[in-house]
Design an enzyme around this catalytic site. Structure first.
Site, PDB file in Angstrom:
ATOM      1  CG  ASP A 119      -2.016  -1.029   1.095  1.00  0.00           C
ATOM      2  OD1 ASP A 119      -2.246  -1.516  -0.029  1.00  0.00           O
ATOM      3  OD2 ASP A 119      -2.631  -1.372   2.120  1.00  0.00           O
ATOM      4  CG  LEU A 124     -13.181  -2.023  -2.580  1.00  0.00           C
ATOM      5  CD1 LEU A 124     -13.416  -2.792  -1.291  1.00  0.00           C
ATOM      6  CD2 LEU A 124     -14.321  -1.043  -2.818  1.00  0.00           C
ATOM      7  CD  GLU A 138     -20.788  -5.269   2.730  1.00  0.00           C
ATOM      8  OE1 GLU A 138     -19.922  -5.856   2.055  1.00  0.00           O
ATOM      9  OE2 GLU A 138     -21.714  -4.617   2.241  1.00  0.00           O
ATOM     10  CE  LYS A 197     -10.278  -4.857   0.894  1.00  0.00           C
ATOM     11  NZ  LYS A 197      -9.549  -6.034   0.446  1.00  0.00           N
ATOM     12  CG  ASP A 237      -6.961 -11.436   3.059  1.00  0.00           C
ATOM     13  OD1 ASP A 237      -7.107 -11.046   1.882  1.00  0.00           O
ATOM     14  OD2 ASP A 237      -5.865 -11.503   3.629  1.00  0.00           O
ATOM     15  NE  ARG A 296      -9.910  -8.154  -8.456  1.00  0.00           N
ATOM     16  CZ  ARG A 296      -9.387  -7.257  -7.634  1.00  0.00           C
ATOM     17  NH1 ARG A 296     -10.144  -6.294  -7.150  1.00  0.00           N
ATOM     18  NH2 ARG A 296      -8.134  -7.322  -7.259  1.00  0.00           N
ATOM     19  CE1 TYR A 356     -17.847  -8.375  -2.927  1.00  0.00           C
ATOM     20  CE2 TYR A 356     -17.026  -9.772  -1.175  1.00  0.00           C
ATOM     21  CZ  TYR A 356     -16.856  -9.178  -2.410  1.00  0.00           C
ATOM     22  OH  TYR A 356     -15.706  -9.373  -3.115  1.00  0.00           O
ATOM     23  CE  LYS A 379      -5.960  -3.797   2.963  1.00  0.00           C
ATOM     24  NZ  LYS A 379      -5.210  -3.630   1.809  1.00  0.00           N
ATOM     25  CB  CYS A 408      29.087 -17.388   1.758  1.00  0.00           C
ATOM     26  SG  CYS A 408      27.701 -18.462   1.355  1.00  0.00           S
ATOM     27  CB  CYS A 441      30.443 -21.513  -0.496  1.00  0.00           C
ATOM     28  SG  CYS A 441      30.320 -19.760  -0.892  1.00  0.00           S
ATOM     29  CB  CYS A 468      27.420 -15.467  -1.509  1.00  0.00           C
ATOM     30  SG  CYS A 468      28.503 -16.823  -1.991  1.00  0.00           S
ATOM     31  CB  CYS A 485      27.577 -20.364  -3.325  1.00  0.00           C
ATOM     32  SG  CYS A 485      26.720 -20.413  -1.751  1.00  0.00           S
TER      33      CYS A 485
HETATM   34  S1  IVH Z   1     -17.118  -4.766  -2.690  1.00  0.00           S
HETATM   35  C1  IVH Z   1     -16.375  -2.249  -6.327  1.00  0.00           C
HETATM   36  N1  IVH Z   1     -17.254  -5.883  -0.344  1.00  0.00           N
HETATM   37  O1  IVH Z   1     -11.881  -6.566  -1.629  1.00  0.00           O
HETATM   38  C2  IVH Z   1     -16.429  -2.905  -5.022  1.00  0.00           C
HETATM   39  N2  IVH Z   1     -15.294  -6.257  -1.647  1.00  0.00           N
HETATM   40  O2  IVH Z   1     -10.031  -4.515  -2.585  1.00  0.00           O
HETATM   41  C3  IVH Z   1     -16.107  -4.306  -5.139  1.00  0.00           C
HETATM   42  N3  IVH Z   1     -13.675  -7.739  -0.583  1.00  0.00           N
HETATM   43  O3  IVH Z   1     -12.050  -7.360  -5.038  1.00  0.00           O
HETATM   44  C4  IVH Z   1     -15.958  -5.059  -3.948  1.00  0.00           C
HETATM   45  N4  IVH Z   1     -14.811  -8.131   1.247  1.00  0.00           N
HETATM   46  O4  IVH Z   1     -12.236  -9.264  -3.330  1.00  0.00           O
HETATM   47  C5  IVH Z   1     -16.513  -5.706  -1.449  1.00  0.00           C
HETATM   48  N5  IVH Z   1     -17.532  -6.849   1.750  1.00  0.00           N
HETATM   49  C6  IVH Z   1     -16.792  -6.674   0.646  1.00  0.00           C
HETATM   50  C7  IVH Z   1     -15.538  -7.291   0.490  1.00  0.00           C
HETATM   51  C8  IVH Z   1     -14.821  -7.044  -0.680  1.00  0.00           C
HETATM   52  C9  IVH Z   1     -13.700  -8.392   0.586  1.00  0.00           C
HETATM   53  C10 IVH Z   1     -12.557  -7.796  -1.559  1.00  0.00           C
HETATM   54  C11 IVH Z   1     -12.964  -8.119  -2.968  1.00  0.00           C
HETATM   55  C12 IVH Z   1     -12.501  -6.962  -3.793  1.00  0.00           C
HETATM   56  C13 IVH Z   1     -11.406  -6.424  -2.933  1.00  0.00           C
HETATM   57  C14 IVH Z   1     -11.140  -4.978  -3.257  1.00  0.00           C
END
Ligand code: IVH
Length: 684
Positions: free
Chosen positions: A39, A85, A115, A117, A119, A138, A229, A323, A419, A422, A437, A442
């Protein structure tokens, strides 16, 4: 270098770095740096592009959704692009986003849906008349991979929409995240380890790896879930239909009724304070949620406002991802060791007393380089701060408070001078924070080079992990990647853990890898900065190893996305006589001759450099270059005696034309471009 040039160079370097990490993350499922570091790079690039609009570029990672579709699956063009996003890294940025929404929508009472996020990886599911017909990843946002067969094995995805949600429309797309619950992830890794199979670094990786299996039977054994979602594209939805909800919270209710799992922690906030508090709640409870989360997603609840705010090319303005900052914990630094990579780079790393941080137990963490250790003055025995951003490489941030004057503290740690593998004297590269090295032979480097060639990112040779390679190297069976192809079943006598069955399996796997694409071979050679994307570009212009051995840096640097630094690295590699010998032996074993997917067009311009100057009707600048590359040619930015011909379009560059004239090169009008592409010949 002027400061303007320095900025342009930094922008290019950041783009290259981000492309590299995008590829590790999205295509290979093997990220190398924490999200937070990614990021940071992303933001630096964005800020520079904003301050210097002349450096903007539609193909910059800031303008694109990341994720190159890989080739195991058919491709699917999304009816509506799947966007990414934008991130808010702290509360101030979240509040600033709210401010922008309010500014864009004056005099409206705004409500925000939030909501977790989750992973995992984004998935698009298409239902035709209520029946699941397609699942697609995607990909790059426009085109994804068709993973329908694998999707059908996921129990929490309804194969028909529950009619209680109302009569389903002709076509409706449901979007959400495929994920693996944290407990299932831990159990899967235990099973994988017991079966001596690859373990996964985190739940996201495990989910992506499981979903991308060529064999859906394997996917079926993996504990995958789907959290819905969003609604995507649709057809035949009546305005009054239940399938036309007005709000994001309504979408989640509808999806729940239709049979999908939706987040139990989702909610709505009607003030900025409530929203900030809701996001903080997710951060506090992140480790008690059933799935790994790396933030909260906030969307304007009223869907009609989404169209008003619109999107950039990459992300909507009506949503933001808040985040989490990387998690930090303290633990004891037991020792500092160094590891040797495949390019000879040596990296210090910390051996730690195990600590649970960022969702996993950490026992080792990177210390990056000599200066990182020196600047923080961390010493064995110290209590240190360890940071992990929910993903791969944890790092030691520095000593915990109070360590500096601690009685009985050990002496400052000194970077070793030789090293560990070696014993060759290590070399610090002037002007760079890199220690090497220098010994090509090596053993540690040799093992790493071969293991990388065999890895999933490259030749994907099953059963040839780092430990196995180390055994083979120690036994004197292999000293480079070409040696692999001469191995016979009987060579493995006496190798611990290798009976006749595993020997035969390994030889078969090596044999099978001969038909891997040239792209994988090139990646496997381990040239710095040559990952799958760059390899693809290079191969389009040099579609055989033989041609690539003769490539010149000018030709390579003219390729889209290949900067002069990468071009120079490739040429240096290809000019090194050890590599020439290695590649020649690989070619003798017929490795890397499998037809590459890019060579479908007749290779009329194979090895020919065509310089195009000025506008060619019917082609954009990029299309001109792509058309030449797709036919095996190169399209350098400057005229030299190696140029095959110059195509002069509207408003051509005067210097290119005069250089062509001086060198006596043919200059074609733009109208002859298509003829040239089709025949590779100059018109009479
Ligand atoms: S909405 C245009 N909602 O985050 C908006 N995304 O960084 C599209 N993700 O590609 C996504 N939880 O894989 C949305 N509650 C949530 C999410 C979510 C995880 C992921 C998703 C997206 C990525 C974007």
């Amino acid at each position: 270098m002027t400061s303007r040039e320095a900025i342009a160079a930094r922008v290019e370097a950041l783009r290259a770095e981000l492309r590299y990490h995008n590829e590790r993350y999205y295509s290979l499922d093997e990220p190398e740096i924490p999200d937070a570091d990614y990021d940071e790079l992303f933001r630096e690039l964005k800020a520079l592009e904003e301050a210097h609009p002349e450096l903007r570029d539609a193909s910059s990672p800031t303008a694109l959704v990341s994720g190159t579709p890989t080739s195991n699956f058919g491709s699917v063009r999304h009816a509506k692009p799947m966007q990414s996003l934008d991130n808010a890294l702290n509360d101030d940025e979240l509040v600033a986003w709210v401010g922008r929404c309010e500014k864009g929508l004056p005099d409206r009472e705004l409500t925000y849906a939030y909501e977790p996020k989750v992973d995992g990886l984004a998935m698009s599911l298409t239902y035709v008349n209520g029946i699941l017909t397609q699942g697609a990843t995607r990909g790059d946002g426009v085109t994804g991979e068709d993973v329908t067969a694998n999707i059908l094995t996921i129990a929490s995805i309804p194969q028909t929409l529950d009619p209680r949600a109302g009569v389903p429309p002709q076509v409706v797309e449901v979007r959400g995240e495929v994920y693996m619950a944290s407990v299932d992830f831990a159990a899967l890794n235990v099973r994988q380890a017991a079966a001596q199979e690859k373990t996964f670094v985190n739940p996201r990786n495990a989910a992506a790896g499981s979903l991308r299996q060529k064999d859906p039977k394997i996917t079926a054994t993996r504990p995958l879930n789907f959290l819905a979602y969003q609604l995507g594209a649709s057809e035949g939805v009546e305005p009054e239909s239940s399938w036309n909800p007005a709000t994001q919270s309504g979408v989640l209710r509808l999806l729940k009724t239709a049979g999908f799992e939706v987040s139990a922690e989702a909610g709505i906030a009607s003030s900025v304070d409530e929203l900030v508090a809701a996001c903080a709640w997710f951060e506090e409870h992140r480790h008690t949620l059933p799935y790994e989360v790396d933030g909260a997603v906030v969307k304007l609840d009223d869907l009609s406002l989404h169209a008003v705010l619109g999107s950039t090319s990459r992300a909507p303005r009506w949503a933001i991802a808040k985040k989490f900052p990387p998690e930090e914990k303290q633990t004891v630094l037991v020792d500092i060791e160094i590891s040797v990579g495949r390019t000879g780079r040596v990296t210090p790393f910390a051996v730690l007393e195990p600590v649970f941080v960022g969702g996993t137990t950490v026992q080792m963490a990177t210390l990056h380089n000599e200066d990182h250790v020196a600047a923080r003055d961390v010493r064995p025995g110290d209590l240190v701060i360890v940071r992990k951003a929910g993903d791969v490489i944890p790092e030691v941030v520095g000593p915990a408070a109070g360590q500096a004057n601690r009685p009985g503290r050990s002496a400052p740690w000194k970077f070793p001078s030789v090293c560990p593998s070696c014993s060759t004297a290590l070399v610090r590269i002037p002007g760079e924070n890199v220690t090497q090295c220098p010994n090509w032979d090596c053993v540690a480097q040799t093992v790493q080079r071969i293991a990388y060639f065999a890895s999933r990112a490259a030749m994907d040779i099953e059963g040839l992990g780092e430990q196995r390679v180390a055994q083979l190297v120690a036994a004197g069976l292999v000293s480079d990647v070409a040696d692999l192809y001469a191995l016979k079943n009987t060579d493995f006598h006496g190798i611990e853990g290798m009976g006749p069955v595993s020997a035969a399996k390994l030889v078969d796997a090596i044999e099978a890898s001969r038909s891997q694409s040239m792209q994988r071979v090139l990646v496997g050679l381990g040239i710095h900065e040559v990952g799958p994307a760059n390899a693809r570009v290079v191969i389009r212009a040099f579609p055989s190893l033989q041609l690539l051995l003769g490539a010149e840096s000018e030709q390579l640097a003219a390729l889209d996305g290949i900067g002069p630094k990468t071009a120079a690295r490739v040429v240096t590699f290809m000019n090194d006589e050890r590599n020439v010998a290695l590649i020649e032996r690989l070619m003798k074993f017929d490795v890397g001759i499998a037809e590459s997917s890019t060579s479908q067009l007749p290779q009329t311009l194979l090895g020919k450099a065509v310089v195009v100057t000025g506008a060619v009707d019917g082609f954009t600048r990029q299309e001109v270059e792509a058309a030449v590359l797709a036919r095996g040619g190169t399209s350098p930015g400057s005229v030299s005696k190696k140029t095959f011909c110059v195509v002069a379009g509207a408003s051509p560059g005067a210097s290119k034309l005069s250089k062509a004239e001086t060198l006596g090169l043919p200059v074609l009008p733009a109208s002859a471009f298509e003829y040239l592409l089709a025949t590779g010949q100059l018109p009479d």
